[in-house]
Design a protein around this motif. Structure first.
Motif, short mmCIF file in Angstrom:
data_model
loop_
_atom_site.label_atom_id
_atom_site.label_comp_id
_atom_site.label_asym_id
_atom_site.label_seq_id
_atom_site.Cartn_x
_atom_site.Cartn_y
_atom_site.Cartn_z
N ASP A 177 19.56 8.03 -19.85
CA ASP A 177 18.34 7.22 -19.88
C ASP A 177 17.75 7.24 -18.47
OD1 ASP A 177 19.64 5.19 -18.27
OD2 ASP A 177 20.52 4.36 -20.10
N MET A 178 16.69 6.47 -18.26
CA MET A 178 16.01 6.48 -16.97
C MET A 178 16.14 5.15 -16.24
SD MET A 178 15.09 9.56 -16.91
CE MET A 178 13.92 9.76 -15.56
N ASN A 179 17.08 4.32 -16.64
CA ASN A 179 17.21 2.99 -16.06
C ASN A 179 17.54 3.03 -14.57
OD1 ASN A 179 16.66 1.78 -18.51
ND2 ASN A 179 18.81 1.58 -19.09
N ALA A 180 18.37 3.99 -14.16
CA ALA A 180 18.75 4.06 -12.75
C ALA A 180 17.53 4.34 -11.87
CB ALA A 180 19.82 5.13 -12.54
N LEU A 181 16.62 5.17 -12.32
CA LEU A 181 15.39 5.42 -11.56
C LEU A 181 14.47 4.22 -11.62
CD1 LEU A 181 13.73 7.50 -9.91
CD2 LEU A 181 12.64 8.16 -12.06
N LEU A 182 14.28 3.67 -12.81
CA LEU A 182 13.39 2.51 -12.94
C LEU A 182 13.86 1.33 -12.11
CD1 LEU A 182 12.68 2.72 -16.79
CD2 LEU A 182 11.00 3.05 -14.96
N ASN A 183 15.18 1.21 -11.95
CA ASN A 183 15.75 0.11 -11.16
C ASN A 183 15.94 0.47 -9.69
OD1 ASN A 183 15.94 -1.46 -13.49
ND2 ASN A 183 18.00 -0.74 -13.96
N HIS A 184 15.43 1.65 -9.30
CA HIS A 184 15.50 2.12 -7.90
C HIS A 184 16.94 2.24 -7.40
CE1 HIS A 184 11.10 1.80 -7.26
NE2 HIS A 184 11.19 0.77 -8.10
N GLU A 185 17.84 2.61 -8.30
CA GLU A 185 19.24 2.80 -7.92
C GLU A 185 19.49 4.23 -7.45
OE1 GLU A 185 21.29 1.77 -11.45
OE2 GLU A 185 20.70 -0.35 -11.39
N ILE A 186 18.63 5.16 -7.83
CA ILE A 186 18.70 6.54 -7.37
C ILE A 186 17.31 6.98 -6.97
CG2 ILE A 186 20.73 7.18 -8.75
CD1 ILE A 186 18.88 8.35 -10.85
N ASP A 187 17.25 8.07 -6.20
CA ASP A 187 15.95 8.55 -5.72
C ASP A 187 15.29 9.51 -6.69
OD1 ASP A 187 15.99 7.28 -3.05
OD2 ASP A 187 17.71 8.61 -2.71
N ALA A 188 16.09 10.24 -7.44
CA ALA A 188 15.56 11.22 -8.39
C ALA A 188 16.47 11.26 -9.60
CB ALA A 188 15.45 12.60 -7.75
N ALA A 189 15.87 11.39 -10.77
CA ALA A 189 16.63 11.36 -12.02
C ALA A 189 16.40 12.62 -12.82
CB ALA A 189 16.25 10.14 -12.86
N GLN A 190 17.44 13.05 -13.53
CA GLN A 190 17.29 14.18 -14.44
C GLN A 190 16.59 13.70 -15.70
OE1 GLN A 190 21.03 16.10 -15.45
NE2 GLN A 190 20.01 18.08 -15.45
N ALA A 191 15.72 14.53 -16.24
CA ALA A 191 14.97 14.16 -17.44
C ALA A 191 14.57 15.42 -18.19
CB ALA A 191 13.71 13.37 -17.08
N MET A 192 14.48 15.29 -19.51
CA MET A 192 13.91 16.35 -20.33
C MET A 192 12.46 16.00 -20.60
SD MET A 192 16.61 18.13 -20.42
CE MET A 192 16.14 19.50 -21.50
N THR A 193 11.59 17.00 -20.59
CA THR A 193 10.17 16.74 -20.83
C THR A 193 9.95 16.01 -22.14
OG1 THR A 193 9.93 18.90 -21.92
CG2 THR A 193 9.43 18.79 -19.56
N TYR A 194 10.79 16.32 -23.14
CA TYR A 194 10.56 15.80 -24.48
C TYR A 194 11.24 14.47 -24.76
CZ TYR A 194 14.95 18.50 -25.08
OH TYR A 194 16.20 19.04 -24.94
N ASN A 195 12.06 13.97 -23.82
CA ASN A 195 12.80 12.75 -24.11
C ASN A 195 12.75 11.74 -22.97
OD1 ASN A 195 14.46 10.86 -25.29
ND2 ASN A 195 16.20 12.19 -25.58
#
Length: 378
Positions: A177-195
């Motif tokens: 999920d993207m919670n770590a990025l949204l919560n500013h716990e990491i600087d960059a997050a892995q993501a798939m374009t479609y999800n």
């Protein structure tokens, strides 16, 4: 959608039968239809849960394309603890969908499997950061907290870091999920374009009360960097392809029906979203449509016909798999894969059968639709 079925129906079945002998794959069961004809039972292992990432397969089943070709295909969803290429190599399923780098690692470990149709021509993997982070390319990840899922999903990231000579970064195990990025716990997050990227755009910006917008984020696209690797492909058992004509014939038919399903997703992404929802996906309506649309971009337009394995892309993936090391110094593979790792024999026959019936297998005029995401993907 039904135009393809009307075009292909019996003609496809006849064309396939002319190519390779047999009417059922070895080691599979047959079911009787009401008309007395027998369908070959085939199992297809997905690499993840039911969602529009696999919409073409669900449309092939829902619209009867595989049935028209004499197949009864059972689609088996994946999970975190399921390695589809290994399930295939163990003989527990007939075919599987898996990323190429992961499958190459399994082949080096002894798995006898072959890529018979490269459905995704482009990579969907991104590394996403906040727009004000100063991160615009892999070199900017130096000294940063960099999220990665692992499980073989990280190789494009490490290829990009290696090529950019990035240093001092810390790889952080990221949830799916993207919670770590949204919560500013990491600087960059892995993501798939479609999800996962869509998950960001479905989240509410607490400063504005509105959904986040693309301009709120900075995106590293490995296709643009030049370290993209081949992803979703259909894999078959190598030994069965070589020794069992019925299985080889089934491979052609499986690909033919799947291509028709992917064409339906291309022409009507909402139909794909509806098909996977009907099959049990719990993702929201707008998220599914977004996913179907983004998956289409990975396939269409197709350089040589959907599923054909382009030599240059295969070679680039192998080259990066040999050269790239992760934070522990491990490589994807250490030696060149065998010649049996991929073949265009079966997909090219399927493409010829379809083109003979006037089916558009390249989608040169393809244009994506515009999708409006709702909060939470609903």
């Amino acid at each position: 959608m039904m135009r393809n079925r009307m075009i292909a129906g019996a003609a496809l079945a006849a064309a396939s039968a002319l190519v390779l002998a047999g009417c059922s794959s070895g080691g599979t069961d047959s079911d009787s239809t009401d008309g007395g004809d027998e369908l070959t039972h085939v199992t297809l292992q997905l690499q993840w849960l039911t969602q529009a990432q696999f919409g073409g397969y669900y449309l092939a089943k829902a619209n009867g394309y595989w049935e028209d070709l004499g197949l009864d295909v059972e689609i088996i969803p994946g999970a975190v603890d399921i390695v589809p290429q290994d399930v295939l190599a163990a003989g527990d399923v007939d075919f599987a969908v898996a990323w190429v780098p992961k499958a190459l690692a399994s082949i080096e470990a002894g798995a006898g499997i072959t890529d018979i149709a490269q459905i995704f021509e482009r990579s969907a993997t991104l590394q996403v950061s906040w727009a004000d982070s100063g991160i615009s390319g892999p070199a900017d990840l130096s000294g940063k907290q960099v999220g990665s899922w692992g499980f073989g999903n990280e190789w494009e990231l490490f290829a990009g870091l290696t090529e950019a000579d990035a240093s001092g970064y810390t790889i952080v195990q990221q949830n799916f999920d993207m919670n770590a990025l949204l919560n500013h716990e990491i600087d960059a997050a892995q993501a798939m374009t479609y999800n996962e990227y869509a998950q960001l755009l479905e989240a509410v910006n607490p400063d504005t009360g509105e959904l986040y917008q693309p301009e709120d984020f900075s995106v590293i696209d490995w296709n643009e960097v030049g370290t993209a690797m081949l992803q979703d492909a259909i894999w078959a058992n190598t030994e069965r392809l070589e020794s069992d004509p019925e299985y080889a014939d089934t491979a052609v038919k499986l690909i033919q029906g799947a291509i028709l399903g992917w064409i339906d997703q291309r022409d009507d992404p909402q139909a794909a979203a509806d098909a996977v929802t009907a099959a049990g996906s719990t993702l929201g309506t707008s998220h599914q449509l977004w996913m179907a649309n983004e998956i289409n971009k990975l396939i269409w337009p197709s350089t040589s016909g959907i599923g054909h394995i382009n030599d240059d892309q295969w070679a680039a993936t192998v080259e990066m798999a040999l050269a790239t090391k992760n934070q522990d110094g491990a490589q994807v593979i250490t030696t060149d894969p065998p010649d049996s790792a991929f073949t265009n024999e079966y997909v090219d026959q399927a493409l010829e059968n379809l083109k003979a019936d006037g089916v558009d297998v390249t989608g040169e005029s393809y244009e994506p639709i515009e999708v409006t995401l709702n909060e939470g993907g609903n």
